[in-house]
Write a protein that holds these residues in place. Structure first.
Motif, short mmCIF file in Angstrom:
data_model
loop_
_atom_site.label_atom_id
_atom_site.label_comp_id
_atom_site.label_asym_id
_atom_site.label_seq_id
_atom_site.Cartn_x
_atom_site.Cartn_y
_atom_site.Cartn_z
N TRP A 1 -16.80 4.24 10.79
CA TRP A 1 -15.47 3.65 10.88
C TRP A 1 -15.27 2.72 9.70
CZ3 TRP A 1 -11.90 3.77 15.19
CH2 TRP A 1 -12.28 4.69 16.17
N LEU A 2 -14.18 2.92 8.98
CA LEU A 2 -13.87 2.11 7.81
C LEU A 2 -12.51 1.47 8.01
CD1 LEU A 2 -15.01 4.82 5.28
CD2 LEU A 2 -16.26 2.72 5.84
N GLY A 3 -12.44 0.17 7.82
CA GLY A 3 -11.19 -0.54 8.00
C GLY A 3 -10.77 -1.26 6.74
N LEU A 4 -9.51 -1.67 6.72
CA LEU A 4 -8.92 -2.36 5.58
C LEU A 4 -8.99 -1.49 4.32
CD1 LEU A 4 -10.39 -5.91 6.26
CD2 LEU A 4 -8.16 -5.02 6.98
N VAL A 5 -8.85 -0.18 4.52
CA VAL A 5 -8.87 0.77 3.39
C VAL A 5 -7.46 0.78 2.81
CG1 VAL A 5 -9.40 3.11 2.65
CG2 VAL A 5 -10.66 2.11 4.57
N ASN A 6 -7.21 -0.21 1.96
CA ASN A 6 -5.86 -0.43 1.48
C ASN A 6 -5.73 -0.35 -0.04
OD1 ASN A 6 -4.90 -0.86 4.11
ND2 ASN A 6 -5.69 -2.93 4.07
N ASP A 7 -6.70 0.27 -0.71
CA ASP A 7 -6.56 0.43 -2.14
C ASP A 7 -7.07 1.81 -2.56
OD1 ASP A 7 -9.45 0.05 -3.46
OD2 ASP A 7 -9.25 -1.35 -1.79
N PRO A 8 -6.52 2.35 -3.62
CA PRO A 8 -6.90 3.69 -4.06
C PRO A 8 -8.38 3.82 -4.40
CG PRO A 8 -4.89 2.98 -5.18
CD PRO A 8 -5.43 1.79 -4.43
N GLY A 9 -9.01 2.75 -4.87
CA GLY A 9 -10.43 2.81 -5.20
C GLY A 9 -11.29 3.08 -3.98
N ALA A 10 -10.96 2.45 -2.86
CA ALA A 10 -11.72 2.68 -1.63
C ALA A 10 -11.51 4.12 -1.15
CB ALA A 10 -11.28 1.70 -0.54
N THR A 11 -10.28 4.60 -1.26
CA THR A 11 -10.01 5.98 -0.86
C THR A 11 -10.78 6.94 -1.75
OG1 THR A 11 -7.81 5.29 -0.13
CG2 THR A 11 -8.16 7.65 -0.44
N ALA A 12 -10.84 6.68 -3.04
CA ALA A 12 -11.61 7.53 -3.97
C ALA A 12 -13.10 7.51 -3.63
CB ALA A 12 -11.37 7.08 -5.41
N ASP A 13 -13.62 6.34 -3.23
CA ASP A 13 -15.03 6.26 -2.83
C ASP A 13 -15.30 7.09 -1.59
OD1 ASP A 13 -15.81 4.60 -4.94
OD2 ASP A 13 -15.33 2.77 -3.82
N ILE A 14 -14.37 7.09 -0.65
CA ILE A 14 -14.51 7.91 0.56
C ILE A 14 -14.52 9.38 0.18
CG2 ILE A 14 -13.39 8.62 2.72
CD1 ILE A 14 -12.36 5.64 2.88
N VAL A 15 -13.61 9.79 -0.69
CA VAL A 15 -13.54 11.18 -1.14
C VAL A 15 -14.85 11.60 -1.79
CG1 VAL A 15 -12.46 12.71 -2.85
CG2 VAL A 15 -11.03 11.29 -1.36
N SER A 16 -15.38 10.77 -2.68
CA SER A 16 -16.64 11.09 -3.36
C SER A 16 -17.78 11.27 -2.38
CB SER A 16 -17.00 9.99 -4.36
OG SER A 16 -16.06 9.91 -5.38
N VAL B 1 0.86 -1.19 0.00
CA VAL B 1 0.00 0.00 0.00
C VAL B 1 0.89 1.23 0.00
CG1 VAL B 1 -1.79 1.27 1.25
CG2 VAL B 1 -1.79 -1.22 1.29
N ASP B 2 0.57 2.18 -0.87
CA ASP B 2 1.30 3.45 -0.86
C ASP B 2 0.59 4.37 0.13
OD1 ASP B 2 2.58 5.85 -1.30
OD2 ASP B 2 2.60 5.64 -3.48
N HIS B 3 0.98 4.26 1.38
CA HIS B 3 0.32 5.00 2.46
C HIS B 3 0.46 6.51 2.29
CE1 HIS B 3 -0.25 1.21 4.53
NE2 HIS B 3 1.03 0.95 4.35
N ALA B 4 1.62 6.94 1.85
CA ALA B 4 1.83 8.39 1.64
C ALA B 4 0.92 8.91 0.54
CB ALA B 4 3.29 8.66 1.30
N ALA B 5 0.76 8.13 -0.53
CA ALA B 5 -0.13 8.54 -1.63
C ALA B 5 -1.59 8.59 -1.16
CB ALA B 5 0.01 7.60 -2.82
N GLN B 6 -1.98 7.65 -0.30
CA GLN B 6 -3.35 7.64 0.21
C GLN B 6 -3.63 8.92 1.00
OE1 GLN B 6 -4.37 5.20 3.67
NE2 GLN B 6 -6.15 4.41 2.50
N LEU B 7 -2.72 9.26 1.89
CA LEU B 7 -2.90 10.46 2.70
C LEU B 7 -2.86 11.72 1.83
CD1 LEU B 7 -3.35 11.63 5.49
CD2 LEU B 7 -0.87 11.54 5.85
N ALA B 8 -1.95 11.75 0.87
CA ALA B 8 -1.86 12.90 -0.04
C ALA B 8 -3.16 13.06 -0.83
CB ALA B 8 -0.67 12.75 -0.97
N MET B 9 -3.71 11.94 -1.29
CA MET B 9 -4.97 11.99 -2.04
C MET B 9 -6.09 12.56 -1.18
SD MET B 9 -7.01 8.79 -3.69
CE MET B 9 -8.43 8.99 -4.72
N LEU B 10 -6.21 12.09 0.04
CA LEU B 10 -7.25 12.61 0.93
C LEU B 10 -7.07 14.11 1.16
CD1 LEU B 10 -7.37 9.69 3.52
CD2 LEU B 10 -9.22 10.36 1.95
#
Length: 136
Positions: free
Chosen positions: A88-103, A37-46
């Motif tokens: 509370w959302l867990g196992l958020v380990n892919d960019p698609g899930a992060t994008a869904d949260i953003v939307s 998982v690119d954790h830094a990219a996930q946080l940057a995206m958020l």
């Protein structure tokens, strides 16, 4: 001697209350313990995609390590008034899930907008002790 008066300081309009997205980056979340998982990219995206829409805050550990990476979406005051509660959302380990949260957060978040159905797969309910530390 006359004094030159300066205009009174203008106060900025109050910011619109908004959702808070809490991102765990403790002992397991955001570390190599969750490989691939690119954790830094996930946080940057958020941070980038929610700038001006939500407050993104990083906390040390939410004590739900078995669910790493954990993200909590707290409703805005309007969302809470409409019945929204923290999600509370867990196992958020892919960019698609992060994008869904953003939307979802951009659409209003808890209480104001239904989350994408796929996020149901990520939802979990932590113990009261854990919830109290984040939601209060």
């Amino acid at each position: 001697m006359s004094r030159r008066r300066t205009p009174a300081a203008r106060t900025a309009p109050a910011a619109t209350p908004r959702c808070t997205v809490t991102v765990c980056r403790g002992c397991c979340c955001g570390t190599a313990k969750v490989p691939g998982v690119d954790h830094a990219a996930q946080l940057a995206m958020l941070r980038t995609d929610l700038a001006g829409t939500a407050q993104v805050r990083v906390v040390d550990c939410l004590d739900a390590c078995e669910q790493a990476d954990v993200i909590v979406v707290q409703p805005s005051p309007a969302g809470r008034a409409a019945g929204g509660r923290p999600v509370w959302l867990g196992l958020v380990n892919d960019p698609g899930a992060t994008a869904d949260i953003v939307s979802w957060v951009r659409a209003g978040g808890p209480g104001l907008s239904d989350p994408p159905e796929i996020l149901d797969l990520y939802g979990f309910s932590p113990s009261r002790r854990i919830r109290r530390g984040v939601e209060d």
